[in-house]
Design a protein around this motif. Sequence first.
Motif, PDB file in Angstrom:
ATOM      1  N   GLU A  53      31.355  -1.916  12.804  1.00  0.00           N
ATOM      2  CA  GLU A  53      31.615  -2.213  11.536  1.00  0.00           C
ATOM      3  C   GLU A  53      33.193  -2.348  11.313  1.00  0.00           C
ATOM      4  N   ASP A  54      33.877  -1.885  12.565  1.00  0.00           N
ATOM      5  CA  ASP A  54      35.399  -2.158  12.691  1.00  0.00           C
ATOM      6  C   ASP A  54      35.591  -3.329  13.318  1.00  0.00           C
ATOM      7  N   GLY A  55      34.644  -4.327  13.649  1.00  0.00           N
ATOM      8  CA  GLY A  55      34.750  -5.534  14.194  1.00  0.00           C
ATOM      9  C   GLY A  55      34.976  -5.480  15.584  1.00  0.00           C
ATOM     10  N   GLU A  56      34.522  -4.534  16.426  1.00  0.00           N
ATOM     11  CA  GLU A  56      34.504  -4.728  17.801  1.00  0.00           C
ATOM     12  C   GLU A  56      33.155  -5.397  18.287  1.00  0.00           C
ATOM     13  N   ASN A  57      33.231  -6.123  19.221  1.00  0.00           N
ATOM     14  CA  ASN A  57      32.036  -7.017  19.639  1.00  0.00           C
ATOM     15  C   ASN A  57      31.982  -6.913  21.121  1.00  0.00           C
ATOM     16  N   GLU A  58      32.628  -6.272  21.981  1.00  0.00           N
ATOM     17  CA  GLU A  58      32.627  -6.259  23.401  1.00  0.00           C
ATOM     18  C   GLU A  58      32.346  -4.813  23.930  1.00  0.00           C
ATOM     19  N   PHE A  59      31.217  -4.663  24.654  1.00  0.00           N
ATOM     20  CA  PHE A  59      30.720  -3.350  24.925  1.00  0.00           C
ATOM     21  C   PHE A  59      30.367  -3.205  26.608  1.00  0.00           C
ATOM     22  N   VAL A  60      30.533  -2.141  27.086  1.00  0.00           N
ATOM     23  CA  VAL A  60      30.063  -2.039  28.271  1.00  0.00           C
ATOM     24  C   VAL A  60      29.133  -0.566  28.243  1.00  0.00           C
ATOM     25  N   VAL A  61      27.790  -0.727  28.434  1.00  0.00           N
ATOM     26  CA  VAL A  61      27.056   0.589  28.680  1.00  0.00           C
ATOM     27  C   VAL A  61      26.956   1.085  29.728  1.00  0.00           C
ATOM     28  N   VAL A  62      27.676   2.247  29.943  1.00  0.00           N
ATOM     29  CA  VAL A  62      27.417   2.950  31.233  1.00  0.00           C
ATOM     30  C   VAL A  62      26.122   4.033  31.217  1.00  0.00           C
ATOM     31  N   GLY A  63      25.081   3.283  31.568  1.00  0.00           N
ATOM     32  CA  GLY A  63      23.992   3.973  31.365  1.00  0.00           C
ATOM     33  C   GLY A  63      22.610   3.168  31.858  1.00  0.00           C
ATOM     34  N   PRO A  66      16.764   3.915  28.953  1.00  0.00           N
ATOM     35  CA  PRO A  66      16.793   4.675  27.429  1.00  0.00           C
ATOM     36  C   PRO A  66      18.377   4.674  26.880  1.00  0.00           C
ATOM     37  N   ILE A  67      19.337   4.700  27.631  1.00  0.00           N
ATOM     38  CA  ILE A  67      20.669   4.554  27.131  1.00  0.00           C
ATOM     39  C   ILE A  67      20.732   3.189  26.436  1.00  0.00           C
ATOM     40  N   ILE A  68      20.430   2.244  27.222  1.00  0.00           N
ATOM     41  CA  ILE A  68      20.716   0.714  26.768  1.00  0.00           C
ATOM     42  C   ILE A  68      20.003   0.323  25.588  1.00  0.00           C
ATOM     43  N   SER A  69      18.693   0.958  25.579  1.00  0.00           N
ATOM     44  CA  SER A  69      17.748   1.080  24.403  1.00  0.00           C
ATOM     45  C   SER A  69      18.388   1.783  23.059  1.00  0.00           C
ATOM     46  N   THR A  70      19.169   2.802  23.385  1.00  0.00           N
ATOM     47  CA  THR A  70      19.740   3.327  22.057  1.00  0.00           C
ATOM     48  C   THR A  70      20.997   2.670  21.747  1.00  0.00           C
ATOM     49  N   PHE A  71      21.644   1.796  22.528  1.00  0.00           N
ATOM     50  CA  PHE A  71      22.597   1.130  22.354  1.00  0.00           C
ATOM     51  C   PHE A  71      22.409   0.008  21.465  1.00  0.00           C
ATOM     52  N   VAL A  72      21.292  -0.935  22.002  1.00  0.00           N
ATOM     53  CA  VAL A  72      20.971  -1.983  21.062  1.00  0.00           C
ATOM     54  C   VAL A  72      20.405  -1.676  19.722  1.00  0.00           C
ATOM     55  N   ASN A  73      19.729  -0.784  19.639  1.00  0.00           N
ATOM     56  CA  ASN A  73      18.869  -0.445  18.379  1.00  0.00           C
ATOM     57  C   ASN A  73      20.234   0.211  17.332  1.00  0.00           C
ATOM     58  N   SER A  74      21.092   0.333  17.765  1.00  0.00           N
ATOM     59  CA  SER A  74      22.293   0.696  17.063  1.00  0.00           C
ATOM     60  C   SER A  74      23.188  -0.427  16.536  1.00  0.00           C
ATOM     61  N   VAL A  75      22.889  -1.499  17.044  1.00  0.00           N
ATOM     62  CA  VAL A  75      23.397  -2.514  16.381  1.00  0.00           C
ATOM     63  C   VAL A  75      22.735  -3.645  15.529  1.00  0.00           C
ATOM     64  N   LYS A  76      22.974  -3.597  14.251  1.00  0.00           N
ATOM     65  CA  LYS A  76      22.122  -4.383  13.486  1.00  0.00           C
ATOM     66  C   LYS A  76      21.951  -5.881  13.745  1.00  0.00           C
TER      67      LYS A  76
END
Length: 288
Positions: A53-63, A66-76
């Motif tokens: 929502e704050d405009g961030e668009n570059e991420f690194v998932v340290v996981g 299941p953690i990747i799944s949680t991450f991608v399902n948090s992004v609309k």
Amino acid sequence: MLNLIVAPYSYNENAERITKRVVAFLKEQKVEYAVFFHEKVEDITENVISLVEDGENEFVVVGDDPIISTFVNSVKDLSKIKFGIVPIGGQDDFAAYLNLSLNPIQAIKDILRKKVDSVDCLNVNGFKVTNNISIGAGAEAQELFNSYKVKNSLTRSIANKKNAAKFEGVELTFYSRGKQPTTETIFEMSIANGGIRKGKKISPLANVKDGLFNFNYVTLTEKKEKQNYVDEINSGEHIYNEKTKQQWLTNIKIFSPENKIKAIIDGKLMTVDELSISVAENGLKIYR
């Protein structure tokens, strides 16, 4: 700016230690970054929603899966973000299938090259699945394994063998768009975008860049056949078994007469009423 989304210590004690190594390297390289640690897996969703929502668009998932799944399902809207993966030595099946480095420093070096690759994911009952789904013997064995006090490769093997001998199969009805429903008693079924589950090759012919998923299943009744098939899955040889039926599809619906399907979905054992699955072609933008 790179936003590091870190698996909780309570989930995997390696994640924070690995993150500290990655952060030290980013400092050396004078890369702008922010780190987000979490007490619970559920906290990841709140952080990611706020960052996007704050405009961030570059991420690194340290996981892991299941953690990747949680991450991608948090992004609309996944089309608006790019992310890399630093594996943590857990259920890193998706990273392994993508041939990502399991070494944290090499993984972040690869991410910093900023080479984006678009890969498929699955839409399943309204949420996103990056890797694969398994129904049948594998899911039943996972439930048995989860009940063990000691969890390691030996006890997982024991769970697989015990379950293979006694599992009678699960009755499922399934069909893809425009085709007639099929009802079978399934010993093992997989719907695979990525082809590795628990380190085993459940679908060596899967492909994350073809706009299709590999659907394969088998019906078995003999005890010896079941035990042999589990061994074949471990080596990926089951796809050559003449009793394995497989297709490459863009969609499928799966039902159970009991309205209850036990499945491993991106590494998590879940029970759902039914499964409605379709491909989201090029749905993920990954640094690899």
